[in-house]
Design a protein around this motif. Sequence first.
Motif, PDB file in Angstrom:
ATOM      1  N   ARG A  93      28.495  -7.642 -29.297  1.00 46.88           N
ATOM      2  CA  ARG A  93      27.284  -8.251 -28.727  1.00 46.88           C
ATOM      3  C   ARG A  93      26.876  -8.642 -29.874  1.00 46.88           C
ATOM      4  O   ARG A  93      25.875  -9.436 -29.362  1.00 46.88           O
ATOM      5  CB  ARG A  93      26.160  -6.813 -27.757  1.00 46.88           C
ATOM      6  CG  ARG A  93      26.964  -7.083 -26.482  1.00 46.88           C
ATOM      7  CD  ARG A  93      25.894  -5.679 -25.636  1.00 46.88           C
ATOM      8  NE  ARG A  93      26.613  -4.291 -26.266  1.00 46.88           N
ATOM      9  CZ  ARG A  93      25.147  -2.850 -26.246  1.00 46.88           C
ATOM     10  NH1 ARG A  93      25.386  -3.352 -25.501  1.00 46.88           N
ATOM     11  NH2 ARG A  93      26.245  -1.940 -25.959  1.00 46.88           N
ATOM     12  N   GLU A  96      27.447 -12.118 -30.280  1.00 43.68           N
ATOM     13  CA  GLU A  96      27.529 -13.166 -28.982  1.00 43.68           C
ATOM     14  C   GLU A  96      25.493 -13.233 -29.156  1.00 43.68           C
ATOM     15  O   GLU A  96      25.434 -14.772 -28.849  1.00 43.68           O
ATOM     16  CB  GLU A  96      27.181 -12.301 -27.321  1.00 43.68           C
ATOM     17  CG  GLU A  96      28.433 -12.674 -27.181  1.00 43.68           C
ATOM     18  CD  GLU A  96      29.460 -14.416 -26.668  1.00 43.68           C
ATOM     19  OE1 GLU A  96      28.750 -14.874 -26.489  1.00 43.68           O
ATOM     20  OE2 GLU A  96      30.363 -14.564 -27.362  1.00 43.68           O
ATOM     21  N   ARG A  97      24.685 -12.154 -29.778  1.00 40.05           N
ATOM     22  CA  ARG A  97      23.718 -12.470 -30.671  1.00 40.05           C
ATOM     23  C   ARG A  97      23.316 -13.922 -30.614  1.00 40.05           C
ATOM     24  O   ARG A  97      22.657 -14.879 -30.995  1.00 40.05           O
ATOM     25  CB  ARG A  97      22.874 -11.481 -30.370  1.00 40.05           C
ATOM     26  CG  ARG A  97      22.527 -10.867 -29.022  1.00 40.05           C
ATOM     27  CD  ARG A  97      21.562  -9.673 -29.345  1.00 40.05           C
ATOM     28  NE  ARG A  97      21.657  -8.695 -30.485  1.00 40.05           N
ATOM     29  CZ  ARG A  97      22.456  -7.840 -30.373  1.00 40.05           C
ATOM     30  NH1 ARG A  97      22.596  -7.009 -29.509  1.00 40.05           N
ATOM     31  NH2 ARG A  97      22.620  -7.005 -31.405  1.00 40.05           N
TER      32      ARG A  97
END
Length: 164
Positions: A93, A96-97
């Motif tokens: 995550r 991706e962020r």
Amino acid sequence: MTEAERLSDALQGLFSNPEHGWFTPISVAIAGLTAAQAATVPAPRFNSVWAVVNHVRFWHELTLLRLRGISANAKELWADNGWPPAGDPTDERAWERDCQRLLGANKELAAEVAKLSDEQLGEPIAPGRARRYQVIQGLIAHNSYHTNEVISIRHMLGLWLERT
């Protein structure tokens, strides 16, 4: 199309639109990588893809602040040397962020550039600094350099792209 709109188009189009130009944009170069792959340093004295993503994003954010007349320096943006740290290779995550933050910073900067007048493009970005158009052109070149770096790192890791 104004000069500012052309610069904006180049800034964003060459960065994130695979159909814009004749070479691979960074959006394609980072696509499909896992956090572990992005965090891997291929050899001594090289960067990881993740480190490059954060570095390029840093310069987009710093340039945006300066274009808006907001005084900012590298230390305030958590990167006194221009290289914020890469993230945890197990945190998908976060990877991706950081990718989305990079693309968002580029989009926001391009929108800001498009609003500039010819007069504003010719003014220094900050006292004693280069003119705005020079900074923007330099950032486009910087993006190109680091896109190639990402592609090279991928190749060193055996993560070849179909199109380069």
